[in-house]
Motif scaffolding. Structure first.
Motif, PDB file in Angstrom:
ATOM      1  N   ALA A   5       0.673   5.876  -0.964  1.00  0.00           N
ATOM      2  CA  ALA A   5      -0.168   7.037  -1.264  1.00  0.00           C
ATOM      3  C   ALA A   5       0.089   7.552  -2.677  1.00  0.00           C
ATOM      4  O   ALA A   5      -0.711   8.289  -3.226  1.00  0.00           O
ATOM      5  N   GLU A  18       5.972   9.053  -2.464  1.00  0.00           N
ATOM      6  CA  GLU A  18       4.677   9.265  -1.834  1.00  0.00           C
ATOM      7  C   GLU A  18       4.766  10.356  -0.769  1.00  0.00           C
ATOM      8  O   GLU A  18       3.822  11.112  -0.567  1.00  0.00           O
ATOM      9  N   ARG A  53       0.849  -1.184   0.000  1.00  0.00           N
ATOM     10  CA  ARG A  53       0.000   0.000   0.000  1.00  0.00           C
ATOM     11  C   ARG A  53       0.884   1.233   0.000  1.00  0.00           C
ATOM     12  O   ARG A  53       1.936   1.257   0.619  1.00  0.00           O
ATOM     13  N   GLY A  69      -5.365   5.188   0.094  1.00  0.00           N
ATOM     14  CA  GLY A  69      -4.119   4.683  -0.461  1.00  0.00           C
ATOM     15  C   GLY A  69      -4.350   4.027  -1.806  1.00  0.00           C
ATOM     16  O   GLY A  69      -5.465   3.981  -2.323  1.00  0.00           O
TER      17      GLY A  69
END
Length: 141
Positions: free
Chosen positions: A17, A46, A15, A107
């Motif tokens: 962003a 990210e 995961r 996310g």
């Protein structure tokens, strides 16, 4: 992770962003990522994408508050409603809930395929299809 594990990292899901391949689906993200790379000689991460989004949100609030007074800025932040099209991150928008947190933050899921990370979810910014179920270890060697 990928370098150390080699083929054992194939099809692992993580995961995040932000991922560089998102820029291919979001024109604004592509432009910002290109400017970032030109200035810093590296891909946007990210962390830098979230920081950029935070600054855009704060600037938006200050402009709407028409003031640098903290209470006016806080009031403007509570009214923030930035649409997805104005963001480089793959969120439906920026809108503060009662607790001050962005109710639209989410996310992405990336999967290692061919030794590289690719966005596989959400589908609106996915650059590869999710491989699921993961092939057996014996099929990867």
């Amino acid at each position: 992770f990928r370098k150390v594990l080699g083929k054992d990292a194939e099809f692992v899901i993580t995961r995040a962003a932000w991922a560089p391949d998102i820029a291919e689906k979001k024109p604004m993200a592509k432009k910002v990522a290109e400017m970032f790379k030109a200035k810093y000689n590296q891909e946007m991460t990210e962390n830098s994408a979230r920081s950029f989004t935070a600054m855009v949100t704060l600037i938006d609030a200050i402009n709407r508050a028409k003031s640098t007074d903290p209470k006016a800025i806080q009031a403007a932040l509570k009214e923030t409603n930035i649409p997805e099209q104005q963001l480089i991150v793959p969120w439906p928008g920026v809108k503060c809930g009662d607790d001050g947190q962005n109710i639209h933050a989410q996310g992405i899921n990336m999967q290692v395929q061919g030794g590289q990370y690719y966005t596989v979810w959400p589908s609106s910014v996915a650059s590869k299809e999710l491989v699921w179920p993961r092939p057996k270890w014996s099929e990867l060697k």
